[in-house]
Design a protein around this motif. Structure first.
Motif, PDB file in Angstrom:
ATOM      1  N   VAL A 187      32.532  50.861  29.010  1.00  0.00           N
ATOM      2  CA  VAL A 187      32.380  50.544  30.431  1.00  0.00           C
ATOM      3  C   VAL A 187      33.219  49.288  30.672  1.00  0.00           C
ATOM      4  CG1 VAL A 187      30.765  49.884  32.251  1.00  0.00           C
ATOM      5  CG2 VAL A 187      30.028  51.468  30.452  1.00  0.00           C
ATOM      6  N   SER A 188      34.237  49.381  31.543  1.00  0.00           N
ATOM      7  CA  SER A 188      35.117  48.232  31.790  1.00  0.00           C
ATOM      8  C   SER A 188      34.962  47.755  33.226  1.00  0.00           C
ATOM      9  CB  SER A 188      36.575  48.631  31.511  1.00  0.00           C
ATOM     10  OG  SER A 188      37.397  47.492  31.512  1.00  0.00           O
ATOM     11  N   LEU A 189      34.481  46.520  33.388  1.00  0.00           N
ATOM     12  CA  LEU A 189      34.252  45.953  34.717  1.00  0.00           C
ATOM     13  C   LEU A 189      35.274  44.860  34.990  1.00  0.00           C
ATOM     14  CD1 LEU A 189      30.403  45.499  34.307  1.00  0.00           C
ATOM     15  CD2 LEU A 189      31.525  47.356  35.516  1.00  0.00           C
ATOM     16  N   GLY A 190      35.399  44.447  36.252  1.00  0.00           N
ATOM     17  CA  GLY A 190      36.214  43.285  36.576  1.00  0.00           C
ATOM     18  C   GLY A 190      37.653  43.601  36.907  1.00  0.00           C
ATOM     19  N   CYS A 191      38.514  42.621  36.652  1.00  0.00           N
ATOM     20  CA  CYS A 191      39.892  42.615  37.160  1.00  0.00           C
ATOM     21  C   CYS A 191      40.848  43.361  36.235  1.00  0.00           C
ATOM     22  CB  CYS A 191      40.337  41.170  37.300  1.00  0.00           C
ATOM     23  SG  CYS A 191      40.376  40.320  35.700  1.00  0.00           S
TER      24      CYS A 191
ATOM     25  N   CYS B 294      39.844  39.551  52.028  1.00  0.00           N
ATOM     26  CA  CYS B 294      39.004  38.421  52.418  1.00  0.00           C
ATOM     27  C   CYS B 294      37.701  38.431  51.629  1.00  0.00           C
ATOM     28  CB  CYS B 294      38.711  38.497  53.918  1.00  0.00           C
ATOM     29  SG  CYS B 294      37.761  37.098  54.528  1.00  0.00           S
ATOM     30  N   PHE B 295      37.272  37.264  51.200  1.00  0.00           N
ATOM     31  CA  PHE B 295      35.990  37.116  50.506  1.00  0.00           C
ATOM     32  C   PHE B 295      35.149  36.107  51.266  1.00  0.00           C
ATOM     33  CE2 PHE B 295      39.060  38.222  47.223  1.00  0.00           C
ATOM     34  CZ  PHE B 295      38.405  39.246  46.565  1.00  0.00           C
ATOM     35  N   LYS B 296      33.858  36.379  51.348  1.00  0.00           N
ATOM     36  CA  LYS B 296      32.954  35.348  51.860  1.00  0.00           C
ATOM     37  C   LYS B 296      32.659  34.418  50.681  1.00  0.00           C
ATOM     38  CE  LYS B 296      30.829  38.914  54.604  1.00  0.00           C
ATOM     39  NZ  LYS B 296      29.640  39.735  54.781  1.00  0.00           N
ATOM     40  N   TYR B 297      32.671  33.125  50.953  1.00  0.00           N
ATOM     41  CA  TYR B 297      32.440  32.161  49.874  1.00  0.00           C
ATOM     42  C   TYR B 297      31.109  32.437  49.186  1.00  0.00           C
ATOM     43  CZ  TYR B 297      31.223  27.953  47.381  1.00  0.00           C
ATOM     44  OH  TYR B 297      30.822  27.086  46.395  1.00  0.00           O
ATOM     45  N   GLU B 298      31.160  32.393  47.876  1.00  0.00           N
ATOM     46  CA  GLU B 298      29.954  32.623  47.081  1.00  0.00           C
ATOM     47  C   GLU B 298      29.908  31.546  46.004  1.00  0.00           C
ATOM     48  OE1 GLU B 298      28.630  36.016  43.972  1.00  0.00           O
ATOM     49  OE2 GLU B 298      29.480  36.765  45.826  1.00  0.00           O
ATOM     50  N   PRO B 299      28.804  30.802  45.906  1.00  0.00           N
ATOM     51  CA  PRO B 299      28.746  29.757  44.880  1.00  0.00           C
ATOM     52  C   PRO B 299      28.821  30.378  43.487  1.00  0.00           C
ATOM     53  CG  PRO B 299      26.800  29.690  46.311  1.00  0.00           C
ATOM     54  CD  PRO B 299      27.565  30.929  46.651  1.00  0.00           C
ATOM     55  N   VAL B 300      29.556  29.726  42.600  1.00  0.00           N
ATOM     56  CA  VAL B 300      29.681  30.181  41.217  1.00  0.00           C
ATOM     57  C   VAL B 300      29.014  29.138  40.341  1.00  0.00           C
ATOM     58  CG1 VAL B 300      31.310  30.722  39.366  1.00  0.00           C
ATOM     59  CG2 VAL B 300      31.857  31.332  41.726  1.00  0.00           C
ATOM     60  N   THR B 301      28.065  29.553  39.527  1.00  0.00           N
ATOM     61  CA  THR B 301      27.364  28.613  38.659  1.00  0.00           C
ATOM     62  C   THR B 301      28.372  27.822  37.832  1.00  0.00           C
ATOM     63  OG1 THR B 301      25.579  30.231  38.523  1.00  0.00           O
ATOM     64  CG2 THR B 301      25.526  28.411  36.945  1.00  0.00           C
TER      65      THR B 301
ATOM     66  N   LEU C 235      31.997  35.659  39.590  1.00  0.00           N
ATOM     67  CA  LEU C 235      31.047  35.310  40.655  1.00  0.00           C
ATOM     68  C   LEU C 235      29.647  35.686  40.207  1.00  0.00           C
ATOM     69  CD1 LEU C 235      32.996  36.816  43.697  1.00  0.00           C
ATOM     70  CD2 LEU C 235      32.790  34.401  43.142  1.00  0.00           C
ATOM     71  N   ASP C 236      28.641  35.070  40.838  1.00  0.00           N
ATOM     72  CA  ASP C 236      27.263  35.411  40.484  1.00  0.00           C
ATOM     73  C   ASP C 236      26.975  36.886  40.750  1.00  0.00           C
ATOM     74  OD1 ASP C 236      27.001  32.850  39.697  1.00  0.00           O
ATOM     75  OD2 ASP C 236      25.666  32.196  41.297  1.00  0.00           O
ATOM     76  N   SER C 237      27.583  37.445  41.821  1.00  0.00           N
ATOM     77  CA  SER C 237      27.366  38.875  42.113  1.00  0.00           C
ATOM     78  C   SER C 237      27.980  39.743  41.006  1.00  0.00           C
ATOM     79  CB  SER C 237      27.973  39.247  43.469  1.00  0.00           C
ATOM     80  OG  SER C 237      29.331  38.879  43.528  1.00  0.00           O
ATOM     81  N   ALA C 238      29.129  39.291  40.451  1.00  0.00           N
ATOM     82  CA  ALA C 238      29.769  40.036  39.357  1.00  0.00           C
ATOM     83  C   ALA C 238      28.917  39.947  38.090  1.00  0.00           C
ATOM     84  CB  ALA C 238      31.167  39.486  39.092  1.00  0.00           C
ATOM     85  N   LYS C 239      28.301  38.783  37.873  1.00  0.00           N
ATOM     86  CA  LYS C 239      27.412  38.634  36.713  1.00  0.00           C
ATOM     87  C   LYS C 239      26.246  39.612  36.825  1.00  0.00           C
ATOM     88  CE  LYS C 239      28.312  33.713  35.987  1.00  0.00           C
ATOM     89  NZ  LYS C 239      27.723  32.368  35.936  1.00  0.00           N
ATOM     90  N   GLN C 240      25.707  39.700  38.047  1.00  0.00           N
ATOM     91  CA  GLN C 240      24.590  40.605  38.280  1.00  0.00           C
ATOM     92  C   GLN C 240      24.983  42.049  38.004  1.00  0.00           C
ATOM     93  OE1 GLN C 240      21.512  39.479  38.717  1.00  0.00           O
ATOM     94  NE2 GLN C 240      20.903  41.620  38.519  1.00  0.00           N
ATOM     95  N   GLU C 241      26.179  42.418  38.494  1.00  0.00           N
ATOM     96  CA  GLU C 241      26.672  43.779  38.263  1.00  0.00           C
ATOM     97  C   GLU C 241      26.846  44.043  36.762  1.00  0.00           C
ATOM     98  OE1 GLU C 241      30.561  46.586  39.244  1.00  0.00           O
ATOM     99  OE2 GLU C 241      30.513  44.549  40.015  1.00  0.00           O
ATOM    100  N   SER C 242      27.354  43.038  36.033  1.00  0.00           N
ATOM    101  CA  SER C 242      27.543  43.182  34.592  1.00  0.00           C
ATOM    102  C   SER C 242      26.201  43.356  33.876  1.00  0.00           C
ATOM    103  CB  SER C 242      28.279  41.959  34.024  1.00  0.00           C
ATOM    104  OG  SER C 242      29.610  41.930  34.487  1.00  0.00           O
TER     105      SER C 242
END
Length: 441
Positions: A10-14, A329-336, A53-60
């Motif tokens: 399973v390959s996620l991300g860029c 366009c991305f809405k700003y999302e805080p990154v830990t 991003l935190d949303s990407a971490k969640q998806e992972s």
């Protein structure tokens, strides 16, 4: 004959993570492993994660959970791998965890939990390696890591500082890909125009001559190989101007992917963006004078902490004046772990949503008008898909990168195959796509 052990992936991300997945696959395939298209047929599952991003971490984390539920034996690698504690806390039963571009560690973990069964009759890997992209295009990674310290980003913490590959190694890989049928090379890294700065632009021997590890030199050499060459993640440092000349000559595609992120000087300063020059508009105009066909794609962040209404209006005006052909366009999302989390002036979600919608509307209008200029022209396109029942081909022009930009819908596409480069006449456009017919000679 002993059955080859099977691996699910399973390959996620860029695209950079995709290249990592391809390298892991190629190594494992050479060692006698085969691959399963589903969880049920796999002896073990590799999950290559994203952690930007935190949303990407969640998806992972969800992907790891799904693989555990469906298969039970899971090895985790990729950007989220640097947060082993988080993964173990959520999924204590994963077999092993490694970080980004740690190919040897991943392969070693696979060996530990699923030893290879060598078979000299089966272990034949194509010279170009195994690819997860279609046969006619491939990503070509020229460096790892990044020296920039943008306040919203933790990539350097995850992937480290810039590490450039020697030019000869990149060109050798590119040649191998072209020999295997690749017609378009997508050059990627975290910061493509900084290529070679870490190794002081050292030369390496390619075909009996010395080639410097410089952005311009590499782009020219790649252009000489005869495939389409598309440049991604290019920061607008001054030496980029030279590469526009290669585009005007037709050696490199007239396409620049520049992550501007914003246009307001206040926001850019707060973001700590490199190459933050207020004269960027003048440079873009100069680039288009040199290469009128140039298309610019970029990404922008709305709702960055401290972004005022004036900053946002400045961005919208700039977007129109710069005629950014392709804008994401991305809405700003805080990154830990990112410094931007400490900034004052949090933009409320409803304001962010409103700005996102406004920016996308402006971007659509600009895109529509830029594409309308192409109507009536005869251009070359590369075919990504064919729909025989509709007698239609889905293609891309030199101004479109796969999966992120628009398409060229070609009607009356008889005898056209995936991977073909064909000449078409543009008949119409909408906000994102061109419509065309095969050119009559």
């Amino acid at each position: 004959m002993t059955q080859a052990p099977k691996i699910g992936l399973v390959s996620l991300g860029c695209p950079k993570a995709l290249v990592d997945s391809e390298r892991i696959m190629t190594t494992l395939r050479a060692q006698g492993y085969s691959f399963s298209r589903d969880y049920a047929g796999a002896d073990i599952v590799l999950v290559n994660t994203c952690g930007f991003l935190d949303s990407a971490k969640q998806e992972s984390l969800e992907a790891i959970g799904e693989a555990l539920n469906e298969n039970g034996k899971v090895i985790v690698t990729g950007c989220l791998g640097v947060e082993e504690g988080l993964i173990r806390e959520t999924h204590p039963s994963v077999l092993a965890i490694t970080g980004p571009h740690q190919y040897e560690d991943v392969v070693s973990a696979v060996h530990d939990h699923l030893p290879p069964v060598p078979n000299k009759f089966v272990d034949l890997v194509p010279e170009s390696g195994l690819k997860l992209t279609p046969r006619h295009y491939a990503y070509l990674k020229i460096s790892e890591g990044c020296n920039n310290r943008c306040s919203f980003c933790i990539i350097p913490q995850i992937r480290g500082d810039l590490v450039s590959r020697p030019a000869a190694g990149i060109l050798g890989e590119a040649e191998g890909l072209i020999r295997s049928g690749v017609k378009e090379l997508l050059v990627i890294s975290q910061d493509t125009s900084a290529y070679g700065v870490d190794i002081k632009y050292a030369s390496s021997k390619y075909r009996g001559r010395e080639v410097k590890a410089k952005f311009y030199d590499l782009a020219k050499e790649l252009g000489d190989l005869g495939a389409w060459v598309r440049l991604h993640y290019v920061y607008p440092y001054p030496h980029v101007d030279q590469v526009i000349e290669l585009m005007a000559e037709g050696l490199v595609l007239p396409y620049l992917d520049i992550p501007f992120q914003h246009a307001s000087p206040n926001v850019l300063k707060s973001m700590r963006r490199p190459a933050n020059q207020e004269k960027t508009l003048d440079r873009i105009k100069k680039w288009r004078d040199i290469c009128p066909d140039l298309t610019i794609r970029s990404n922008f962040i709305v709702g960055y902490p401290g972004e005022t209404e004036e900053d946002f209006e400045f961005l919208l005006d700039w977007l129109e004046e710069a005629e950014i052909d392709r804008a994401g366009c991305f809405k700003y999302e805080p990154v830990t772990g990112a410094p931007a989390n400490e900034l004052a002036g949090i933009v409320p979600d409803e304001v962010m949503d409103e700005r996102f919608a406004q920016l996308m509307e402006v971007a659509q209008n600009v895109s529509y008008h830029q594409l309308a200029k192409k109507v009536g022209r005869t251009i070359e396109v590369i075919v990504d898909d064919v729909q025989p029942e509709a007698n239609r081909a889905i293609a891309r022009s030199k101004w479109d990168a796969p999966e992120i930009d628009g398409q060229v819908i070609v009607d009356n596409a008889t005898n056209i195959k995936i991977g073909d480069i064909v000449t078409v006449t543009v008949t119409d456009n909408d906000e994102y796509d061109l419509f065309a017919e095969p050119a009559t000679h």
